[in-house]
Design a protein around this motif. Sequence first.
Motif, PDB file in Angstrom:
ATOM      1  N   ALA A   1       0.840  -1.187   0.000  1.00  0.00           N
ATOM      2  CA  ALA A   1       0.000   0.000   0.000  1.00  0.00           C
ATOM      3  C   ALA A   1       0.870   1.231   0.000  1.00  0.00           C
ATOM      4  CB  ALA A   1      -0.894   0.015   1.246  1.00  0.00           C
ATOM      5  N   SER A   2       0.335   2.334  -0.517  1.00  0.00           N
ATOM      6  CA  SER A   2       1.032   3.606  -0.442  1.00  0.00           C
ATOM      7  C   SER A   2       0.841   4.204   0.926  1.00  0.00           C
ATOM      8  CB  SER A   2       0.476   4.567  -1.495  1.00  0.00           C
ATOM      9  OG  SER A   2      -0.810   4.985  -1.112  1.00  0.00           O
ATOM     10  N   THR A   3       1.521   5.323   1.170  1.00  0.00           N
ATOM     11  CA  THR A   3       1.379   5.991   2.453  1.00  0.00           C
ATOM     12  C   THR A   3       0.017   6.634   2.591  1.00  0.00           C
ATOM     13  OG1 THR A   3       2.364   7.961   1.488  1.00  0.00           O
ATOM     14  CG2 THR A   3       3.835   6.427   2.612  1.00  0.00           C
ATOM     15  N   SER A   4      -0.690   6.845   1.472  1.00  0.00           N
ATOM     16  CA  SER A   4      -1.973   7.519   1.549  1.00  0.00           C
ATOM     17  C   SER A   4      -3.144   6.606   1.238  1.00  0.00           C
ATOM     18  CB  SER A   4      -1.992   8.705   0.576  1.00  0.00           C
ATOM     19  OG  SER A   4      -1.781   8.255  -0.738  1.00  0.00           O
ATOM     20  N   SER A   5      -2.876   5.359   0.816  1.00  0.00           N
ATOM     21  CA  SER A   5      -3.940   4.430   0.480  1.00  0.00           C
ATOM     22  C   SER A   5      -3.715   3.133   1.221  1.00  0.00           C
ATOM     23  CB  SER A   5      -3.960   4.153  -1.029  1.00  0.00           C
ATOM     24  OG  SER A   5      -4.120   5.340  -1.752  1.00  0.00           O
TER      25      SER A   5
ATOM     26  N   SER B   1      13.521   7.143  -6.070  1.00  0.00           N
ATOM     27  CA  SER B   1      13.786   6.498  -4.784  1.00  0.00           C
ATOM     28  C   SER B   1      13.170   5.123  -4.642  1.00  0.00           C
ATOM     29  CB  SER B   1      13.268   7.387  -3.649  1.00  0.00           C
ATOM     30  OG  SER B   1      11.849   7.454  -3.674  1.00  0.00           O
ATOM     31  N   GLY B   2      12.297   4.713  -5.590  1.00  0.00           N
ATOM     32  CA  GLY B   2      11.551   3.489  -5.339  1.00  0.00           C
ATOM     33  C   GLY B   2      10.775   3.650  -4.051  1.00  0.00           C
ATOM     34  N   ASP B   3      10.866   2.657  -3.154  1.00  0.00           N
ATOM     35  CA  ASP B   3      10.183   2.741  -1.869  1.00  0.00           C
ATOM     36  C   ASP B   3      11.150   2.918  -0.703  1.00  0.00           C
ATOM     37  OD1 ASP B   3       7.898   2.403  -3.301  1.00  0.00           O
ATOM     38  OD2 ASP B   3       7.347   0.464  -2.452  1.00  0.00           O
ATOM     39  N   ALA B   4      12.397   3.320  -0.985  1.00  0.00           N
ATOM     40  CA  ALA B   4      13.344   3.585   0.100  1.00  0.00           C
ATOM     41  C   ALA B   4      12.875   4.755   0.951  1.00  0.00           C
ATOM     42  CB  ALA B   4      14.734   3.865  -0.466  1.00  0.00           C
ATOM     43  N   ILE B   5      12.221   5.723   0.299  1.00  0.00           N
ATOM     44  CA  ILE B   5      11.538   6.826   0.969  1.00  0.00           C
ATOM     45  C   ILE B   5      10.244   7.072   0.208  1.00  0.00           C
ATOM     46  CG2 ILE B   5      13.506   8.002   2.040  1.00  0.00           C
ATOM     47  CD1 ILE B   5      13.770   9.726  -0.444  1.00  0.00           C
ATOM     48  N   ASN B   6       9.298   7.744   0.858  1.00  0.00           N
ATOM     49  CA  ASN B   6       8.012   8.039   0.239  1.00  0.00           C
ATOM     50  C   ASN B   6       7.720   9.530   0.350  1.00  0.00           C
ATOM     51  OD1 ASN B   6       7.240   5.347  -0.479  1.00  0.00           O
ATOM     52  ND2 ASN B   6       6.739   4.959   1.670  1.00  0.00           N
ATOM     53  N   GLY B   7       6.805   9.996  -0.488  1.00  0.00           N
ATOM     54  CA  GLY B   7       6.368  11.379  -0.419  1.00  0.00           C
ATOM     55  C   GLY B   7       5.078  11.495   0.372  1.00  0.00           C
ATOM     56  N   ALA B   8       4.969  12.554   1.181  1.00  0.00           N
ATOM     57  CA  ALA B   8       3.747  12.786   1.960  1.00  0.00           C
ATOM     58  C   ALA B   8       3.657  14.258   2.317  1.00  0.00           C
ATOM     59  CB  ALA B   8       3.737  11.939   3.232  1.00  0.00           C
ATOM     60  N   ASP B   9       2.515  14.877   2.013  1.00  0.00           N
ATOM     61  CA  ASP B   9       2.253  16.274   2.381  1.00  0.00           C
ATOM     62  C   ASP B   9       3.349  17.213   1.893  1.00  0.00           C
ATOM     63  OD1 ASP B   9      -0.087  15.476   3.743  1.00  0.00           O
ATOM     64  OD2 ASP B   9       1.088  14.973   5.527  1.00  0.00           O
ATOM     65  N   GLY B  10       3.858  16.960   0.701  1.00  0.00           N
ATOM     66  CA  GLY B  10       4.879  17.812   0.121  1.00  0.00           C
ATOM     67  C   GLY B  10       6.274  17.573   0.640  1.00  0.00           C
TER      68      GLY B  10
ATOM     69  N   VAL C   1       9.021  14.383   2.777  1.00  0.00           N
ATOM     70  CA  VAL C   1       9.608  13.054   2.647  1.00  0.00           C
ATOM     71  C   VAL C   1       9.424  12.288   3.948  1.00  0.00           C
ATOM     72  CG1 VAL C   1      11.728  11.766   2.179  1.00  0.00           C
ATOM     73  CG2 VAL C   1      11.340  13.966   1.053  1.00  0.00           C
ATOM     74  N   ILE C   2       8.980  11.038   3.845  1.00  0.00           N
ATOM     75  CA  ILE C   2       8.890  10.143   4.997  1.00  0.00           C
ATOM     76  C   ILE C   2       9.589   8.838   4.640  1.00  0.00           C
ATOM     77  CG2 ILE C   2       6.748  11.160   5.851  1.00  0.00           C
ATOM     78  CD1 ILE C   2       5.234   8.786   4.653  1.00  0.00           C
ATOM     79  N   GLY C   3       9.794   8.001   5.633  1.00  0.00           N
ATOM     80  CA  GLY C   3      10.447   6.721   5.406  1.00  0.00           C
ATOM     81  C   GLY C   3       9.526   5.717   4.737  1.00  0.00           C
ATOM     82  N   PRO C   4      10.041   4.526   4.455  1.00  0.00           N
ATOM     83  CA  PRO C   4       9.224   3.493   3.819  1.00  0.00           C
ATOM     84  C   PRO C   4       8.125   3.004   4.755  1.00  0.00           C
ATOM     85  CG  PRO C   4      11.304   2.564   4.547  1.00  0.00           C
ATOM     86  CD  PRO C   4      11.406   4.048   4.752  1.00  0.00           C
ATOM     87  N   ASN C   5       7.080   2.458   4.177  1.00  0.00           N
ATOM     88  CA  ASN C   5       5.965   1.930   4.956  1.00  0.00           C
ATOM     89  C   ASN C   5       6.449   0.751   5.802  1.00  0.00           C
ATOM     90  OD1 ASN C   5       3.580   0.680   5.847  1.00  0.00           O
ATOM     91  ND2 ASN C   5       2.453   1.363   4.043  1.00  0.00           N
ATOM     92  N   PRO C   6       6.420   0.867   7.145  1.00  0.00           N
ATOM     93  CA  PRO C   6       6.946  -0.215   7.989  1.00  0.00           C
ATOM     94  C   PRO C   6       6.248  -1.551   7.765  1.00  0.00           C
ATOM     95  CG  PRO C   6       6.590   1.776   9.282  1.00  0.00           C
ATOM     96  CD  PRO C   6       5.951   2.008   7.937  1.00  0.00           C
ATOM     97  N   ARG C   7       4.975  -1.502   7.403  1.00  0.00           N
ATOM     98  CA  ARG C   7       4.202  -2.734   7.231  1.00  0.00           C
ATOM     99  C   ARG C   7       4.783  -3.622   6.140  1.00  0.00           C
ATOM    100  NH1 ARG C   7      -2.203  -2.882   5.508  1.00  0.00           N
ATOM    101  NH2 ARG C   7      -2.475  -5.147   5.576  1.00  0.00           N
TER     102      ARG C   7
ATOM    103  N   GLN D   1      15.285  17.166  -7.122  1.00  0.00           N
ATOM    104  CA  GLN D   1      13.994  16.516  -7.302  1.00  0.00           C
ATOM    105  C   GLN D   1      14.038  15.065  -6.830  1.00  0.00           C
ATOM    106  OE1 GLN D   1      11.807  18.488 -10.952  1.00  0.00           O
ATOM    107  NE2 GLN D   1      13.664  17.511 -11.695  1.00  0.00           N
ATOM    108  N   ILE D   2      12.907  14.614  -6.267  1.00  0.00           N
ATOM    109  CA  ILE D   2      12.762  13.210  -5.869  1.00  0.00           C
ATOM    110  C   ILE D   2      11.473  12.681  -6.470  1.00  0.00           C
ATOM    111  CG2 ILE D   2      12.753  11.539  -3.992  1.00  0.00           C
ATOM    112  CD1 ILE D   2      13.726  13.744  -2.126  1.00  0.00           C
ATOM    113  N   PHE D   3      11.578  11.512  -7.092  1.00  0.00           N
ATOM    114  CA  PHE D   3      10.432  10.849  -7.701  1.00  0.00           C
ATOM    115  C   PHE D   3      10.215   9.527  -6.966  1.00  0.00           C
ATOM    116  CE2 PHE D   3      12.620  13.488 -10.773  1.00  0.00           C
ATOM    117  CZ  PHE D   3      11.594  14.333 -11.178  1.00  0.00           C
ATOM    118  N   PHE D   4       9.113   9.453  -6.232  1.00  0.00           N
ATOM    119  CA  PHE D   4       8.843   8.332  -5.339  1.00  0.00           C
ATOM    120  C   PHE D   4       8.026   7.242  -6.026  1.00  0.00           C
ATOM    121  CE2 PHE D   4       8.676  12.346  -2.898  1.00  0.00           C
ATOM    122  CZ  PHE D   4       9.726  12.149  -2.006  1.00  0.00           C
ATOM    123  N   GLY D   5       8.113   6.033  -5.487  1.00  0.00           N
ATOM    124  CA  GLY D   5       7.174   4.999  -5.889  1.00  0.00           C
ATOM    125  C   GLY D   5       5.780   5.316  -5.388  1.00  0.00           C
ATOM    126  N   HIS D   6       5.699   5.922  -4.204  1.00  0.00           N
ATOM    127  CA  HIS D   6       4.420   6.285  -3.597  1.00  0.00           C
ATOM    128  C   HIS D   6       4.505   7.726  -3.105  1.00  0.00           C
ATOM    129  CE1 HIS D   6       3.292   2.044  -3.686  1.00  0.00           C
ATOM    130  NE2 HIS D   6       4.461   1.775  -3.137  1.00  0.00           N
ATOM    131  N   GLY D   7       3.588   8.549  -3.551  1.00  0.00           N
ATOM    132  CA  GLY D   7       3.558   9.938  -3.120  1.00  0.00           C
ATOM    133  C   GLY D   7       3.922  10.892  -4.240  1.00  0.00           C
TER     134      GLY D   7
END
Length: 267
Positions: A39-43, A204-213, A215-221, A243-249
Motif C-alpha cells: 500500500a502507499s502511504t496515503s492508500s 527512490s523506489g520505496d526507500a523513501i516516500n512522499g507525503a504532504d509535500g 519526505v517520509i520513510g518506507p511503509n513499515p508494514r 527533485q525526488i520521484f517516489f514509488g508512492h507519493g
Amino acid sequence: MEYDPGRRRFLKTAGMGVFGVAIFGVAIVSCSDEGTSEASTSSTQPSSTTTTSAAATTTTATVVSTTAPPITDVVTSKRVDLGFVSAYIVDRGDGLVVVDTGVGGSAAAIQAVIEEYGRSWADVGYVIATHDHPDHVGSLNAVLALATDADVFAGSLDAAGIGSDRPITQLSDGDVVNGVEVIATPGHTKGHISLLDPDVGLFSGDAINGADGGVIGPNPRFTSDLAAADASVVKLATYTYEQIFFGHGEPVLTGGSAAVKKLADSL
C-alpha cells in the motif's frame, strides 16, 4: 560526485558498433509473479504474502568500449501516475529508460506516456526495477512483450524474486545504466535500489516516500528490515539532488536532498 573508474557501466550497442563499457553478470530468472502486495502511504491495500523460490543461472559477458552514446542536451523524465503507485520514463536521447512497471495492467498507461515523447516501444532500451514487490514489477512481462529490444535490470538480491521472461542484469551499488547511477538502498527489500540521474533527480523506489509535500520513510508494514531501511535513508542524505520521484507519493521538485537530510537527522 567524482567519477569512479571502477564502476560498471551498462550501455546499449548499436549495429556493429559498441556505445560503452559493460562487464556484468546476467541472471536468468524464473519464478512466480506472486509476492507481497503493498500500500502507499496515503492508500490502504490488503497485503498478501506468498513464498516463492527461484533458481538463477549466472553468465558473464564483456563489452569493449569504443565511443560514448549520443546524449541530448536536455534530459527529461515523465511520471506514469498509476494511482497509489508510480512508474517513470526517462529520456536520455539514445534510449528511453523505464523505472518500474507498476501493478499488472499498467502497460497501456506506460505506453501513453511514451507516446507523449513522440516515441514508441522500439525506443525503450532499459527497464529497471527498484525492487521485487508486485506493485512495481506487476507489468514487467507485459512491458517486455512490447519493448522487444529492452534490457532488464534489478538489484542483485532482488532479481531472483522477479518473474521475468527475459534475463535480468543484476546491479550493485555504484553501477551506471545509461548515465543513471545505482544506489543500493536495502531495507524495504534486501535488494532494493534507488537511481540517481544527475540531470533529473533521485528515483527512490520505496526507500523513501512522499507525503504532504515532504519526505517520509518506507511503509513499515511492508519493509523487511527497518534498521537497514533507516541506514539507507541516511545514505541517500549524502547525495545531492533537487527533485525526488517516489514509488508512492507526489514528487518533490525542489530541495530534495535537504528534505532527506532532515528525515535522516530525525532517525
